[in-house]
Design a protein around this motif. Structure first.
Motif, short mmCIF file in Angstrom:
data_model
loop_
_atom_site.label_atom_id
_atom_site.label_comp_id
_atom_site.label_asym_id
_atom_site.label_seq_id
_atom_site.Cartn_x
_atom_site.Cartn_y
_atom_site.Cartn_z
N GLY A 151 0.79 -1.23 0.00
CA GLY A 151 0.00 0.00 0.00
C GLY A 151 0.82 1.27 0.00
N ALA A 152 0.19 2.33 -0.48
CA ALA A 152 0.72 3.70 -0.37
C ALA A 152 0.14 4.32 0.91
N TRP A 153 0.59 5.55 1.21
CA TRP A 153 0.19 6.15 2.49
C TRP A 153 -1.05 7.02 2.39
N LYS A 177 1.08 -5.39 3.10
CA LYS A 177 2.12 -4.57 3.73
C LYS A 177 1.75 -3.10 3.53
N GLU A 180 5.07 2.28 5.19
CA GLU A 180 5.71 2.52 6.49
C GLU A 180 5.30 3.88 7.07
N SER A 230 4.35 4.76 -6.30
CA SER A 230 4.89 5.64 -7.33
C SER A 230 5.35 4.83 -8.55
N THR A 233 8.76 2.90 -8.07
CA THR A 233 8.58 1.67 -7.29
C THR A 233 7.83 0.64 -8.12
N LEU A 252 -0.45 3.20 -10.11
CA LEU A 252 0.69 4.10 -9.92
C LEU A 252 0.27 5.57 -10.03
N CYS A 285 -3.78 9.97 -6.32
CA CYS A 285 -3.08 9.63 -7.56
C CYS A 285 -3.85 10.06 -8.81
N GLU A 382 4.50 14.50 -11.29
CA GLU A 382 3.49 14.32 -10.25
C GLU A 382 4.00 14.97 -8.97
O1 TXE Z 1 5.67 5.63 -2.50
P1 TXE Z 1 6.51 4.39 -2.90
P2 TXE Z 1 5.90 6.63 -1.29
C1 TXE Z 1 3.72 8.75 -5.25
C2 TXE Z 1 3.82 10.20 -4.95
C3 TXE Z 1 4.76 10.24 -3.78
C4 TXE Z 1 5.68 9.12 -4.12
C5 TXE Z 1 6.41 8.53 -2.97
O2 TXE Z 1 4.35 10.88 -6.05
O3 TXE Z 1 5.43 11.44 -3.69
O4 TXE Z 1 4.84 8.16 -4.70
O5 TXE Z 1 5.52 7.96 -2.02
C6 TXE Z 1 6.69 -0.04 -0.96
N1 TXE Z 1 9.60 -3.51 -3.35
N2 TXE Z 1 2.57 8.13 -4.69
O6 TXE Z 1 7.30 6.74 -0.84
O7 TXE Z 1 7.94 4.62 -2.58
C7 TXE Z 1 6.68 1.02 0.10
O8 TXE Z 1 7.17 0.51 1.32
C8 TXE Z 1 8.39 -3.66 -2.79
C9 TXE Z 1 1.55 7.79 -5.61
O9 TXE Z 1 4.93 6.22 -0.26
O10 TXE Z 1 6.14 4.06 -4.29
C10 TXE Z 1 5.21 1.41 0.15
O11 TXE Z 1 4.48 0.46 0.91
N3 TXE Z 1 7.75 -2.64 -2.17
C11 TXE Z 1 0.61 6.82 -5.05
C12 TXE Z 1 4.80 1.29 -1.32
O12 TXE Z 1 5.76 0.43 -1.94
C13 TXE Z 1 8.34 -1.45 -2.15
C14 TXE Z 1 0.23 7.03 -3.63
C15 TXE Z 1 4.75 2.62 -2.06
O13 TXE Z 1 6.00 3.26 -1.90
C16 TXE Z 1 9.60 -1.24 -2.73
C17 TXE Z 1 1.36 7.36 -2.80
C18 TXE Z 1 10.25 -2.34 -3.36
N4 TXE Z 1 11.43 -2.23 -3.96
C19 TXE Z 1 2.48 7.91 -3.36
N5 TXE Z 1 9.95 0.06 -2.55
C20 TXE Z 1 -0.62 6.61 -5.86
N6 TXE Z 1 -0.48 6.42 -7.15
O14 TXE Z 1 -1.71 6.53 -5.34
C21 TXE Z 1 8.93 0.65 -1.89
N7 TXE Z 1 7.96 -0.26 -1.63
#
Ligand code: TXE
Length: 485
Positions: A151-153, A177, A180, A230, A233, A252, A285, A382
């Protein structure tokens, strides 16, 4: 603090809370104050193993039940979520900083919708009979096995349910998961599913950073990965999943266009732009962050928008009068501040906001830039914060081309009173989730997901079933087998 935000333990595995303090400490920070409100620990290898073992065991038990029985559990969980909506919304607000005004109507309620909808579908997931002229065949819709949700936050409860509900309806187990940054809410989803009668281990929640997510994605006993996050990721997770030939769903990022034609009803268009840029302090998103306004109505649009922004109530997110809360983290606010500075430096006109208020919490003013051009950084990347870029256009073909000139393709919106134009334009926009005279509605009955770099697969609706199940086909010969020798 009256509300106890500290969970009983970091993980929910095999039907119970589970702790292992050997994992890396994750401090949960309340975005409105910057205070630490809970501490959890990242999953150790022992916790991951317990989640996988119990998940696989529970999946076999769950898949052996009838769809109607599985659906009943999901629908009971939906009822429990609705009964506890207030308490869950308060927790969602502590986890994310989003105002209670929003969380009361958009988070546990949306999660409950998913549990109810997929609970209703679970009993009707059938294959088909195929006549082969004497012989015949049939198909069986089977679960994939053990699915991982990452999940995202921004929507911790909703994402946990949007992934969990269709997975479970199809007879899979899930290990979820959370991000964090917001680890608290998904634990409640696990608790509720367990209370509703899900077998122990069916829906496990384990904490951790990307490293824990990475271990789950490369685990051979995992069959499917669904990520919300993102694009960078997404690329990593998709590639790692491909190595193990796993199924994927990728939800994404985006940089979606919202197009306002000269005949649009301006108040509705302004309302759509507000919903598509400032809801959840812009951390959505599907946001329509490139607002293309026909040049003939630019001044009127900006004037109405400025007027409506006088209604912003930024402050304590637990106060139901507040409609703008803080950003989720200091890091995210720093990113947004950087983009606002770039907008100014690259020559966009600041119409509203742009300031970081003094005091505690990760607040930032909702911000509008006008005179934005396609090349500016704030029109291309974004931002994931409350920053609206207003661009102007003169004709339909031009705006369609400009709207599509992006690597993303999550959403798109059109405001016009001309119904032919509305459908013609939407038909040419390369985006997965589109809106006509509205923006950012996400009912469970409609598919949600992106094209291009915005993702693969669809969440919600009957379409999600395709992404959590697979067809077995069976040929049935009625006569003798003919062979060459
Ligand atoms: O997202 P991440 P973050 C975008 C938005 C934001 C950016 C960073 O632009 O500024 O993402 O946010 C897990 N293997 N969105 O840091 O890094 C990670 O632990 C497996 C868009 O929160 O993409 C978290 O649970 N898992 C978005 C999840 O992936 C991994 C909403 C997302 O982390 C991993 C939120 C790996 N190698 C942020 N690396 C939307 N589209 O809705 C990280 N994670």
């Amino acid at each position: 603090m009256a509300y106890d935000t500290q969970p009983k333990a970091s993980h929910f595995v095999d039907g119970a809370y589970l702790e292992d303090t050997a994992g890396e400490l994750i401090e949960v920070i309340y975005p409105a104050t910057g205070e630490v409100i809970a501490r959890v620990y990242a999953a150790t290898d022992a916790v991951i193993e317990a989640a996988i073992t119990s998940g696989r065991r529970a999946q076999a038990q769950w898949a052996a039940m009838s769809g109607t029985e599985r659906g009943r559990v999901l629908r009971r969980a939906a009822d429990i979520m609705r009964e506890r909506n207030h308490e869950l919304s308060v927790l969602e607000t502590f986890d994310t900083g989003k105002p209670l005004q929003e969380t009361l109507v958009a988070d546990a309620t949306s999660g409950a919708d998913a549990l109810e909808y997929f609970g209703g579908l679970a009993g009707s997931l059938t294959g088909e009979h195929v006549n082969l002229g004497g012989d015949w065949g049939y198909t069986v819709r089977e679960p994939l096995g053990l699915c991982v949700g990452i999940g995202a936050w921004n929507y911790p409860t909703q994402i946990a349910c949007w992934k969990g509900a269709p997975a479970l309806a199809c007879g899979n187990a899930m290990i979820f998961k959370p991000s964090e940054t917001t680890p608290l809410c998904a634990l409640k989803v696990a608790e509720i599913l367990h209370e509703a009668g899900a077998p122990a281990g069916l829906y496990n929640v384990i904490q951790g950073m990307g490293a824990v997510g990475g271990k789950l994605v490369t685990e051979p006993r995992v069959d499917k990965v669904s990520l919300t996050g993102s694009v960078p990721t997404g690329r990593k997770v998709y590639a790692a999943a491909a190595e193990g030939m796993k199924h994927v769903t990728m939800e994404l990022g985006g940089k979606s266009p919202l197009i306002v034609f000269e005949d649009a009803e301006i108040d509705n268009a302004v309302g759509g732009a507000i919903n598509g840029n400032f809801y959840s302090t812009g951390q959505v998103c599907s946001n329509g962050t490139r607002v293309f306004v026909h040049s003939s109505i630019k001044d009127a649009f900006l004037a109405r928008l400025k007027g409506r922004m006088a209604g912003i109530v930024m402050g304590d997110p637990q106060d139901e009068a507040t409609n703008i809360g803080p950003m989720v983290s200091q890091r995210q606010r720093d990113i947004v501040e950087g983009y606002i500075a770039k907008g100014k430096a690259e020559g966009a006109t600041l119409i509203a906001g742009g300031e970081t208020p003094e005091g505690a919490g990760f607040y930032i003013q909702p911000t509008v830039f006008a005179d934005v051009t396609d090349e500016m950084t704030i029109a291309r990347e974004e931002i994931f914060g409350p920053v609206m870029a207003v661009l102007t256009f003169d004709d339909e073909a031009e705006v369609i081309a400009r709207a599509n000139a992006t690597e993303f393709g999550l959403s798109a919106g059109v405001f016009t009173r001309d119904i032919s134009r509305a459908h013609r334009v939407i038909g040419q926009l390369r985006a997965g989730s589109c809106f006509i005279n509205s923006y950012n509605d996400a009912p469970v009955e409609l598919p949600f997901g992106g094209v291009k770099a915005s993702g693969v697969g669809r969440e919600n609706s009957k379409a999600a079933i395709e992404h959590y199940s697979q067809l077995k086909s069976v040929y049935v010969r009625m006569g003798d087998v003919e062979a060459a020798f």
